[in-house]
Motif scaffolding. Structure first.
Motif, PDB file in Angstrom:
ATOM      1  N   UNK A  98    -109.562  12.707 -62.010  1.00 55.44           N
ATOM      2  CA  UNK A  98    -109.719  14.122 -62.337  1.00 55.44           C
ATOM      3  C   UNK A  98    -109.020  14.454 -63.649  1.00 55.44           C
ATOM      4  N   UNK A  99    -107.887  13.785 -63.923  1.00 57.45           N
ATOM      5  CA  UNK A  99    -107.222  13.973 -65.224  1.00 57.45           C
ATOM      6  C   UNK A  99    -108.118  13.498 -66.358  1.00 57.45           C
ATOM      7  N   UNK A 100    -108.934  12.487 -66.055  1.00 54.02           N
ATOM      8  CA  UNK A 100    -109.856  11.959 -67.064  1.00 54.02           C
ATOM      9  C   UNK A 100    -111.174  12.728 -67.100  1.00 54.02           C
ATOM     10  N   UNK A 101    -111.283  13.766 -66.261  1.00 54.59           N
ATOM     11  CA  UNK A 101    -112.490  14.579 -66.249  1.00 54.59           C
ATOM     12  C   UNK A 101    -113.623  13.992 -65.431  1.00 54.59           C
ATOM     13  N   UNK A 102    -113.306  13.048 -64.523  1.00 52.53           N
ATOM     14  CA  UNK A 102    -114.322  12.398 -63.709  1.00 52.53           C
ATOM     15  C   UNK A 102    -114.194  12.817 -62.251  1.00 52.53           C
ATOM     16  N   UNK A 103    -115.333  12.958 -61.599  1.00 52.20           N
ATOM     17  CA  UNK A 103    -115.370  13.204 -60.165  1.00 52.20           C
ATOM     18  C   UNK A 103    -116.350  12.217 -59.548  1.00 52.20           C
ATOM     19  N   UNK A 104    -116.109  11.827 -58.281  1.00 55.63           N
ATOM     20  CA  UNK A 104    -117.055  10.901 -57.648  1.00 55.63           C
ATOM     21  C   UNK A 104    -118.414  11.556 -57.516  1.00 55.63           C
ATOM     22  N   UNK A 105    -119.459  10.729 -57.612  1.00 59.31           N
ATOM     23  CA  UNK A 105    -120.807  11.243 -57.494  1.00 59.31           C
ATOM     24  C   UNK A 105    -121.083  11.828 -56.119  1.00 59.31           C
ATOM     25  N   UNK A 106    -122.201  12.471 -55.993  1.00 58.46           N
ATOM     26  CA  UNK A 106    -122.589  13.126 -54.753  1.00 58.46           C
ATOM     27  C   UNK A 106    -123.101  12.096 -53.752  1.00 58.46           C
ATOM     28  N   UNK A 107    -122.664  12.230 -52.501  1.00 57.95           N
ATOM     29  CA  UNK A 107    -123.155  11.352 -51.450  1.00 57.95           C
ATOM     30  C   UNK A 107    -124.518  11.819 -50.953  1.00 57.95           C
ATOM     31  N   UNK A 108    -125.383  10.838 -50.707  1.00 55.30           N
ATOM     32  CA  UNK A 108    -126.607  11.049 -49.961  1.00 55.30           C
ATOM     33  C   UNK A 108    -126.517  10.201 -48.699  1.00 55.30           C
ATOM     34  N   UNK A 109    -127.095  10.682 -47.614  1.00 60.57           N
ATOM     35  CA  UNK A 109    -126.973   9.992 -46.333  1.00 60.57           C
ATOM     36  C   UNK A 109    -128.150   9.036 -46.120  1.00 60.57           C
ATOM     37  N   UNK A 110    -127.821   7.772 -45.935  1.00 61.58           N
ATOM     38  CA  UNK A 110    -128.853   6.806 -45.586  1.00 61.58           C
ATOM     39  C   UNK A 110    -128.944   6.705 -44.069  1.00 61.58           C
ATOM     40  N   UNK A 111    -129.989   6.065 -43.586  1.00 61.97           N
ATOM     41  CA  UNK A 111    -130.159   5.900 -42.151  1.00 61.97           C
ATOM     42  C   UNK A 111    -130.591   4.471 -41.850  1.00 61.97           C
ATOM     43  N   UNK A 112    -130.300   4.031 -40.642  1.00 62.35           N
ATOM     44  CA  UNK A 112    -130.683   2.689 -40.224  1.00 62.35           C
ATOM     45  C   UNK A 112    -132.209   2.563 -40.254  1.00 62.35           C
ATOM     46  N   UNK A 113    -132.680   1.484 -40.843  1.00 65.90           N
ATOM     47  CA  UNK A 113    -134.117   1.271 -40.979  1.00 65.90           C
ATOM     48  C   UNK A 113    -134.695   1.758 -42.294  1.00 65.90           C
ATOM     49  N   UNK A 114    -133.916   2.499 -43.065  1.00 64.43           N
ATOM     50  CA  UNK A 114    -134.379   2.991 -44.361  1.00 64.43           C
ATOM     51  C   UNK A 114    -134.672   1.821 -45.302  1.00 64.43           C
ATOM     52  N   UNK A 115    -135.716   1.967 -46.114  1.00 63.51           N
ATOM     53  CA  UNK A 115    -136.103   0.938 -47.069  1.00 63.51           C
ATOM     54  C   UNK A 115    -135.812   1.408 -48.483  1.00 63.51           C
ATOM     55  N   UNK A 116    -135.152   0.560 -49.254  1.00 63.02           N
ATOM     56  CA  UNK A 116    -134.966   0.797 -50.681  1.00 63.02           C
ATOM     57  C   UNK A 116    -135.943  -0.109 -51.427  1.00 63.02           C
ATOM     58  N   UNK A 117    -136.965   0.511 -52.030  1.00 62.54           N
ATOM     59  CA  UNK A 117    -138.024  -0.212 -52.728  1.00 62.54           C
ATOM     60  C   UNK A 117    -137.699  -0.210 -54.216  1.00 62.54           C
ATOM     61  N   UNK A 118    -137.399  -1.393 -54.743  1.00 61.02           N
ATOM     62  CA  UNK A 118    -137.013  -1.528 -56.149  1.00 61.02           C
ATOM     63  C   UNK A 118    -138.182  -1.910 -57.038  1.00 61.02           C
ATOM     64  N   UNK A 119    -139.359  -2.065 -56.435  1.00 58.36           N
ATOM     65  CA  UNK A 119    -140.523  -2.543 -57.170  1.00 58.36           C
ATOM     66  C   UNK A 119    -140.600  -4.049 -57.061  1.00 58.36           C
ATOM     67  N   UNK A 120    -141.376  -4.526 -56.092  1.00 59.05           N
ATOM     68  CA  UNK A 120    -141.476  -5.961 -55.865  1.00 59.05           C
ATOM     69  C   UNK A 120    -140.362  -6.524 -55.013  1.00 59.05           C
ATOM     70  N   UNK A 121    -139.346  -5.754 -54.777  1.00 57.97           N
ATOM     71  CA  UNK A 121    -138.202  -6.152 -53.941  1.00 57.97           C
ATOM     72  C   UNK A 121    -137.835  -4.979 -53.050  1.00 57.97           C
ATOM     73  N   UNK A 122    -137.774  -5.236 -51.738  1.00 52.10           N
ATOM     74  CA  UNK A 122    -137.412  -4.200 -50.780  1.00 52.10           C
ATOM     75  C   UNK A 122    -136.213  -4.656 -49.961  1.00 52.10           C
ATOM     76  N   UNK A 123    -135.297  -3.720 -49.693  1.00 50.57           N
ATOM     77  CA  UNK A 123    -134.147  -3.997 -48.844  1.00 50.57           C
ATOM     78  C   UNK A 123    -134.092  -2.962 -47.729  1.00 50.57           C
ATOM     79  N   UNK A 124    -133.838  -3.444 -46.517  1.00 54.23           N
ATOM     80  CA  UNK A 124    -133.775  -2.574 -45.341  1.00 54.23           C
ATOM     81  C   UNK A 124    -132.331  -2.378 -44.906  1.00 54.23           C
ATOM     82  N   UNK A 125    -131.982  -1.154 -44.546  1.00 57.52           N
ATOM     83  CA  UNK A 125    -130.650  -0.841 -44.040  1.00 57.52           C
ATOM     84  C   UNK A 125    -130.544  -1.286 -42.588  1.00 57.52           C
ATOM     85  N   UNK A 126    -129.522  -2.097 -42.283  1.00 59.26           N
ATOM     86  CA  UNK A 126    -129.304  -2.549 -40.911  1.00 59.26           C
ATOM     87  C   UNK A 126    -127.916  -2.114 -40.445  1.00 59.26           C
TER      88      UNK A 126
END
Length: 251
Positions: free
Chosen positions: A100-128
């Motif tokens: 905070x002295x350096x003017x930085x704050x942690x980014x905003x959290x988004x909530x993931x869920x079990x079974x969610x897929x992150x599609x990177x284009x040709x590569x997919x990862x599933x949350x377990x």
């Protein structure tokens, strides 16, 4: 000169070792890159990652402990299981005032869920689900590479002694479900403190250790020192330094 050490472990996967303190990963797709955990915050992780790729970044946290989330300060948003968001907020710890002295704050959290897929284009990862070490611990399953990115949910010596860790019985059930549902989908584990690929039979060994503890086979257990005091260590395969760290109230 960055303190992080880069290792290319697969054609599209980089391991970043934060001076031996924790490990994160960058998985490259054709359209996006997934950053799995953000280390200790000792240096600007986004700048580090940008030496590897110019792709848009998606940032995920495997759980809420400080050595895996402090680098969140260098990103606009990241995904975490809702059960670990409060823990993560607590574990920003000493970094919060400094950043905070350096003017930085942690980014905003988004909530993931079990079974969610992150599609990177040709590569997919599933949350377990990997709950046990923490209530919101998750892994990311890359079926194409046959790898499970497990954070501290599957580790050579998982810490199950912490106040917010779940019971050994719960962890046993987590590992049982992991094997039943996804055991045929990965051959290797890349965990939150790894130096390279670890064979997937680590899951079997940890499951065996849970069953031993719950059956009362503790004759070879020994004291274990950590920063909050002393607990116990249950060796599973001594030659491989595999075991479970626990307290009796987790049994």
């Amino acid at each position: 000169m960055y303190r992080a050490i880069f290792t290319k472990v697969l054609d599209n996967v980089w391991l970043i070792d934060d001076a031996g303190e924790s490990t994160c990963y960058v998985v490259l797709g054709k359209e996006k890159a997934l950053v799995i955990d953000t280390l200790n915050g000792a240096e600007n992780l986004q700048d580090v990652v940008r030496t590897l790729t110019d792709l848009p970044l998606v940032v995920v946290n495997t759980h809420g402990h400080g050595d895996h989330i402090q680098g969140n300060y260098f990103f606009d948003e990241m995904w975490i299981h809702p059960a670990d968001e409060t823990l993560a907020q607590e574990h920003y710890g000493w970094m919060r005032e400094e950043m905070e002295r350096a003017g930085l704050k942690p980014g905003k959290f988004r909530h993931l869920c079990i079974g969610q897929i992150f599609d990177l284009g040709g590569t997919k990862l599933e949350v377990v689900d990997l709950k046990g070490h923490t209530a919101g611990s998750v892994g990311f399953l890359d079926r194409d590479n046959r790898v499970l990115f497990s954070g501290d949910g599957v580790l050579l010596a998982p810490w199950m002694q912490l106040d917010h860790s779940l019971s050994i019985a719960t962890y046993r059930d987590t590992l049982t479900d992991l094997k039943a549902n996804f055991g045929k989908d990965f051959d290797y584990v890349l965990h939150g403190h790894a130096k390279g690929l670890v064979k997937a039979d680590l899951v079997d060994k940890l499951l065996c250790g849970c069953k031993e503890l719950l059956a009362g086979h503790r004759e070879n257990d020994r004291p274990y020192q950590y920063f909050h005091g002393e607990c116990l260590y249950h060796p599973i395969c001594d030659e491989e330094n595999i075991g479970l760290v626990y307290t009796e109230d987790k049994l």
